[in-house]
Design an enzyme around this catalytic site. Sequence first.
Site, PDB file in Angstrom:
ATOM      1  N   GLU A  10       0.867  -1.038   0.069  1.00  0.00           N
ATOM      2  CA  GLU A  10       0.025   0.085  -0.033  1.00  0.00           C
ATOM      3  C   GLU A  10       1.049   1.079   0.070  1.00  0.00           C
ATOM      4  OE1 GLU A  10      -2.282   0.713   3.584  1.00  0.00           O
ATOM      5  OE2 GLU A  10      -4.100   1.492   2.487  1.00  0.00           O
ATOM      6  N   HIS A  26      -9.744   0.223   0.955  1.00  0.00           N
ATOM      7  CA  HIS A  26     -10.821   0.629   2.082  1.00  0.00           C
ATOM      8  C   HIS A  26     -11.725   1.786   1.617  1.00  0.00           C
ATOM      9  CE1 HIS A  26      -7.239   3.380   2.554  1.00  0.00           C
ATOM     10  NE2 HIS A  26      -6.704   2.581   3.308  1.00  0.00           N
ATOM     11  N   ASN A  81     -12.550   5.749   2.781  1.00  0.00           N
ATOM     12  CA  ASN A  81     -11.512   6.143   3.443  1.00  0.00           C
ATOM     13  C   ASN A  81     -10.184   6.317   2.557  1.00  0.00           C
ATOM     14  OD1 ASN A  81     -12.088   5.863   6.647  1.00  0.00           O
ATOM     15  ND2 ASN A  81     -12.894   3.907   5.820  1.00  0.00           N
ATOM     16  N   ALA A  82      -9.865   7.797   2.703  1.00  0.00           N
ATOM     17  CA  ALA A  82      -8.665   8.196   2.097  1.00  0.00           C
ATOM     18  C   ALA A  82      -8.949   8.351   0.383  1.00  0.00           C
ATOM     19  CB  ALA A  82      -7.369   7.267   2.213  1.00  0.00           C
ATOM     20  N   GLY A 136     -16.664  -0.783  12.983  1.00  0.00           N
ATOM     21  CA  GLY A 136     -17.434   0.232  13.555  1.00  0.00           C
ATOM     22  C   GLY A 136     -16.849   1.533  13.919  1.00  0.00           C
ATOM     23  N   ASP A 140      -7.424  -4.187   7.896  1.00  0.00           N
ATOM     24  CA  ASP A 140      -6.628  -2.901   7.823  1.00  0.00           C
ATOM     25  C   ASP A 140      -5.858  -2.904   9.514  1.00  0.00           C
ATOM     26  OD1 ASP A 140      -5.164  -1.014   6.947  1.00  0.00           O
ATOM     27  OD2 ASP A 140      -6.685   0.608   6.858  1.00  0.00           O
ATOM     28  N   CYS A 142      -5.574   5.542  11.431  1.00  0.00           N
ATOM     29  CA  CYS A 142      -4.558   4.946  10.933  1.00  0.00           C
ATOM     30  C   CYS A 142      -4.633   3.491  11.079  1.00  0.00           C
ATOM     31  CB  CYS A 142      -3.285   5.443  11.305  1.00  0.00           C
ATOM     32  SG  CYS A 142      -3.164   5.198  13.098  1.00  0.00           S
ATOM     33  N   GLY A 143      -5.921   3.144  10.492  1.00  0.00           N
ATOM     34  CA  GLY A 143      -5.924   1.328  10.425  1.00  0.00           C
ATOM     35  C   GLY A 143      -6.926   1.118  11.838  1.00  0.00           C
TER      36      GLY A 143
HETATM   37 ZN   LIG Z   1      -4.701   2.800   3.827  1.00  0.00          ZN
END
Ligand SMILES: [Zn+2]
Length: 409
Positions: free
Chosen positions: A143, A232, A235-236, A270, A294, A329-330
């Site tokens: 990643e 994901h 996200n991002a 969640g 993740d 962050c994960g």
């Molecule tokens: Zn990521």
Amino acid sequence: MRGGQDSVRAPVLRFTNCRLLRAGKLLREDLWVREGRILDPEKLFFDEQRLADQQRDCGGCILAPGFIDVQINGGFGVDFSQATEDVGSGVALVAQKILAHGVTSFCPTLVTSPPEVYHKVLPHIPVKRGGPHGAGVLGVHLEGPFISQQKRGAHPEAHLRSFEANAFKDVLATYGCLDNVCILTLAPELDRSHEVIRELTALGIRVSLGHSVADLQMAEKAVQSGATFITHLFNAMLPFHHRDPGIVGLLTSDQVPAGRCVFYGMIADGIHTNPAALRIAHRAHPQGLVLVTDAIPALGLGNGRHTLGQQVVEVDELSAYVAGTTTLCGSIAPMDVCVRNFLEATGCSLESALEAASLHPAQLLGLEECKGTLDFGADADFVLLDDALHVQATYISGELVWQAEVARP
Ligand SMILES: [Zn+2]
């Protein structure tokens, strides 16, 4: 040895008193196993006039394919992205610990790192069969570092890269070797990404879109070049907008080549995704949904300061942030928790929740002939679960590799 006379003489195991997941349904059938693979009992009976040598009562449990986690950065204090002297034993520790969460195979994931880290770490994470020692390694998920600066999330800015004039050569120089890699997350808006996507796809590496500001058209072009996964979802990446839905729009795009399925990872811890967003994704494109943890090294460690790649992270209950910031962050939710959260959030069927953690990741990786299903001929990697989807036991190649200490009532 498989096949031939030795195979015919090998003992046949029969798992009884279970509801097994096959072809999208929970069926009251027994599971037959020989030499680590699932057998067709009718063939056994009619062709070989054989019955089972051993029977195991599953106590009425659900018997589902073992979970496959295609995005896991570490756990239990181990950070796959830290170039320690002993990467192999770190991977082995995580592989062993995740058995308790029903995971029978996984893709160790490396976050954005300097080239020397890839050169050092990658050769030490070979593809490996699972067994009593731990879940199998299907290949590494890389990643970054070819991702968007604006959507880098917890990835360290100093090590981000773009594709230079000799794009694919630059990719190879960055990572050193791609032999052990099966998924690569990149941002498709980077110049020359399509050339790279085509080269990676030709090598059998799954290209995933993520940490990106791509609009829908760029994302569609990337899929047409060979990308098959979204890292994901939500996200991002750019948030969904009705005039430009961005990467999220791939879920309902009419520009995906015929016969292709775009898969997408969802962190159902969640925290990362609101339940309503999970429902939108699932209802729009249920066949593509892949549950990922993740998970970061802090998985299983509790509150406090831990590391992720080159960064320090702070864990507070169920959330993990880059220390001193509000950047997620994960996750620190193991796979079985994600499956239960997902089931509850979406109100989907048990079958759908289980397939999102088994069949779909196997299909993403092109492994559905042997992983992620209980079809005849597949590897006998499976998990026994109670009705609330708590893991009771985990099997790899038909062998018990983890068992709950006290059976739940
Ligand atoms: Zn990521």
